[in-house]
Design a protein around this motif. Sequence first.
Motif, PDB file in Angstrom:
ATOM      1  N   VAL A  83      -8.671  -0.641   6.682  1.00 41.91           N
ATOM      2  CA  VAL A  83      -7.290  -0.366   6.283  1.00 41.91           C
ATOM      3  C   VAL A  83      -7.258   0.271   4.898  1.00 41.91           C
ATOM      4  N   THR A  84      -8.046  -0.265   3.986  1.00 42.01           N
ATOM      5  CA  THR A  84      -8.072   0.267   2.618  1.00 42.01           C
ATOM      6  C   THR A  84      -8.530   1.717   2.597  1.00 42.01           C
ATOM      7  N   SER A  85      -9.609   2.017   3.330  1.00 41.03           N
ATOM      8  CA  SER A  85     -10.157   3.374   3.310  1.00 41.03           C
ATOM      9  C   SER A  85      -9.248   4.361   4.034  1.00 41.03           C
ATOM     10  N   LEU A  86      -8.641   3.951   5.150  1.00 46.78           N
ATOM     11  CA  LEU A  86      -7.774   4.868   5.884  1.00 46.78           C
ATOM     12  C   LEU A  86      -6.475   5.122   5.120  1.00 46.78           C
ATOM     13  N   ALA A  87      -5.934   4.082   4.497  1.00 44.14           N
ATOM     14  CA  ALA A  87      -4.718   4.269   3.704  1.00 44.14           C
ATOM     15  C   ALA A  87      -4.965   5.251   2.567  1.00 44.14           C
ATOM     16  N   ALA A  88      -6.147   5.168   1.964  1.00 44.46           N
ATOM     17  CA  ALA A  88      -6.488   6.118   0.900  1.00 44.46           C
ATOM     18  C   ALA A  88      -6.631   7.527   1.456  1.00 44.46           C
ATOM     19  N   ALA A  89      -7.213   7.651   2.651  1.00 39.15           N
ATOM     20  CA  ALA A  89      -7.448   8.969   3.250  1.00 39.15           C
ATOM     21  C   ALA A  89      -6.147   9.683   3.574  1.00 39.15           C
ATOM     22  N   VAL A  90      -5.092   8.937   3.895  1.00 44.76           N
ATOM     23  CA  VAL A  90      -3.799   9.569   4.219  1.00 44.76           C
ATOM     24  C   VAL A  90      -2.852   9.544   3.028  1.00 44.76           C
ATOM     25  N   GLY A  91      -3.365   9.150   1.868  1.00 44.25           N
ATOM     26  CA  GLY A  91      -2.566   9.206   0.648  1.00 44.25           C
ATOM     27  C   GLY A  91      -1.484   8.155   0.548  1.00 44.25           C
ATOM     28  N   ASN A  92      -1.730   6.984   1.129  1.00 46.55           N
ATOM     29  CA  ASN A  92      -0.713   5.940   1.077  1.00 46.55           C
ATOM     30  C   ASN A  92      -1.361   4.564   0.862  1.00 46.55           C
ATOM     31  N   PRO A  93      -2.104   4.397  -0.233  1.00 43.33           N
ATOM     32  CA  PRO A  93      -2.798   3.127  -0.465  1.00 43.33           C
ATOM     33  C   PRO A  93      -1.849   1.933  -0.580  1.00 43.33           C
ATOM     34  N   ALA A  94      -0.625   2.170  -1.044  1.00 42.49           N
ATOM     35  CA  ALA A  94       0.314   1.056  -1.193  1.00 42.49           C
ATOM     36  C   ALA A  94       0.650   0.436   0.167  1.00 42.49           C
ATOM     37  N   ALA A  95       0.768   1.276   1.201  1.00 47.55           N
ATOM     38  CA  ALA A  95       1.066   0.757   2.535  1.00 47.55           C
ATOM     39  C   ALA A  95      -0.079  -0.099   3.045  1.00 47.55           C
ATOM     40  N   GLY A  96      -1.303   0.334   2.779  1.00 50.72           N
ATOM     41  CA  GLY A  96      -2.452  -0.455   3.192  1.00 50.72           C
ATOM     42  C   GLY A  96      -2.495  -1.797   2.493  1.00 50.72           C
ATOM     43  N   GLN A  97      -2.220  -1.800   1.200  1.00 49.40           N
ATOM     44  CA  GLN A  97      -2.236  -3.052   0.450  1.00 49.40           C
ATOM     45  C   GLN A  97      -1.146  -3.984   0.942  1.00 49.40           C
ATOM     46  N   ALA A  98       0.022  -3.446   1.274  1.00 50.76           N
ATOM     47  CA  ALA A  98       1.116  -4.278   1.768  1.00 50.76           C
ATOM     48  C   ALA A  98       0.748  -4.934   3.097  1.00 50.76           C
ATOM     49  N   MET A  99       0.102  -4.178   3.970  1.00 52.30           N
ATOM     50  CA  MET A  99      -0.328  -4.731   5.262  1.00 52.30           C
ATOM     51  C   MET A  99      -1.335  -5.855   5.065  1.00 52.30           C
ATOM     52  N   LEU A 100      -2.281  -5.649   4.167  1.00 53.89           N
ATOM     53  CA  LEU A 100      -3.315  -6.654   3.939  1.00 53.89           C
ATOM     54  C   LEU A 100      -2.753  -7.886   3.246  1.00 53.89           C
ATOM     55  N   THR A 101      -1.786  -7.689   2.375  1.00 51.62           N
ATOM     56  CA  THR A 101      -1.161  -8.833   1.712  1.00 51.62           C
ATOM     57  C   THR A 101      -0.466  -9.731   2.733  1.00 51.62           C
ATOM     58  N   THR A 102       0.251  -9.107   3.663  1.00 50.13           N
ATOM     59  CA  THR A 102       0.916  -9.872   4.721  1.00 50.13           C
ATOM     60  C   THR A 102      -0.106 -10.587   5.593  1.00 50.13           C
ATOM     61  N   MET A 103      -1.181  -9.880   5.962  1.00 49.14           N
ATOM     62  CA  MET A 103      -2.227 -10.486   6.780  1.00 49.14           C
ATOM     63  C   MET A 103      -2.831 -11.698   6.089  1.00 49.14           C
ATOM     64  N   ASP A 104      -3.190 -11.542   4.819  1.00 47.70           N
ATOM     65  CA  ASP A 104      -3.837 -12.637   4.091  1.00 47.70           C
ATOM     66  C   ASP A 104      -2.899 -13.822   3.894  1.00 47.70           C
ATOM     67  N   ARG A 105      -1.610 -13.548   3.719  1.00 51.01           N
ATOM     68  CA  ARG A 105      -0.652 -14.651   3.599  1.00 51.01           C
ATOM     69  C   ARG A 105      -0.594 -15.462   4.893  1.00 51.01           C
ATOM     70  N   MET A 106      -0.546 -14.768   6.030  1.00 50.40           N
ATOM     71  CA  MET A 106      -0.484 -15.452   7.317  1.00 50.40           C
ATOM     72  C   MET A 106      -1.776 -16.220   7.607  1.00 50.40           C
ATOM     73  N   LEU A 107      -2.908 -15.649   7.228  1.00 49.02           N
ATOM     74  CA  LEU A 107      -4.184 -16.339   7.426  1.00 49.02           C
ATOM     75  C   LEU A 107      -4.271 -17.581   6.548  1.00 49.02           C
ATOM     76  N   ALA A 108      -3.758 -17.478   5.314  1.00 48.13           N
ATOM     77  CA  ALA A 108      -3.777 -18.627   4.411  1.00 48.13           C
ATOM     78  C   ALA A 108      -2.894 -19.746   4.943  1.00 48.13           C
ATOM     79  N   GLU A 109      -1.745 -19.388   5.495  1.00 51.18           N
ATOM     80  CA  GLU A 109      -0.859 -20.404   6.071  1.00 51.18           C
ATOM     81  C   GLU A 109      -1.532 -21.103   7.246  1.00 51.18           C
ATOM     82  N   ALA A 110      -2.221 -20.340   8.093  1.00 51.35           N
ATOM     83  CA  ALA A 110      -2.911 -20.931   9.234  1.00 51.35           C
ATOM     84  C   ALA A 110      -4.035 -21.847   8.777  1.00 51.35           C
ATOM     85  N   ALA A 111      -4.781 -21.427   7.749  1.00 50.08           N
ATOM     86  CA  ALA A 111      -5.873 -22.248   7.233  1.00 50.08           C
ATOM     87  C   ALA A 111      -5.345 -23.548   6.641  1.00 50.08           C
ATOM     88  N   HIS A 112      -4.214 -23.473   5.945  1.00 53.18           N
ATOM     89  CA  HIS A 112      -3.600 -24.673   5.362  1.00 53.18           C
ATOM     90  C   HIS A 112      -3.174 -25.638   6.450  1.00 53.18           C
TER      91      HIS A 112
END
Length: 260
Positions: free
Chosen positions: A94-123
């Motif tokens: 996600v990080t590399s593709l978002a950079a390739a299309v010139g939209n790194p912020a969108a990639g970071q937003a997707m990963l932030t949401t993913m990591d939040r959901m994974l953290a909730e599941a782990a908790h």
Amino acid sequence: MNLCADELLLRLAPAGRLVSVTWLAAGPAALDPAAAGGLVLNHGRAEEIARLAPDLVVAGRYTTLTTTQMLQRAGIPVLLLDEATSLAGIRSQVTSLAAAVGNPAAGQAMLTTMDRMLAEAAHDAGNDDARNGRQPGVVVLRPGGGVAGAGTLQDEILAAAGLRNLAPGAPVDGDGRIGLERLLRLKPDLLVLDSDGDAPPALAREVLDHPAFRARAAGVTIASLPAALWVCPGPWVAEAVARLSAARRSVLNRPQGSQP
């Protein structure tokens, strides 16, 4: 030129920059078929793609080699994506593709949401383990009758949801399928069908109708998980983790010996 690339680009490409996706992106295998509305649908042929004069073509590593080579010979840049086989691989892709299309912020937003959901599941899983002292055992049955083995992305997703994958301890047939007798011997708490609830007939569902399974089905919770949530690796696997976490809670909250 690849459904999994389509799923990422539909969410990462800046508005107005994505010209074409595969016809699969508008079909039932896609996460959101409506997202491909208004875009040119391609069938992976070099001629139809070259006519669009793209600045970049994104394809899977195993996309038809002839097509990608023809595009490269025509001077069209082609980015080949490897398959992400882990959560870490999803983050990297996600990080590399978002950079390739010139939209790194969108990639970071997707990963932030993913990591939040994974953290909730782990908790939640940690709290359940502390209360119950056990991880429910699970088997994932794919439409062809295969299972999610050790070291796969599905195996990592099950662990992230606080579930214990029983399949690695059960030998499969030569074609990668687990037989009914082996499945019954595993005594899973949870059986996950890797398909939508209204999916067409498949070997995985035939197991449920077998008299031997029905005779021993008491105590087994059965859940269907949309295949689109993990057939293509991406941040949306966090939704699969969330749904599996809910299934885990239903297993642990079920009175012992009760019918699911």
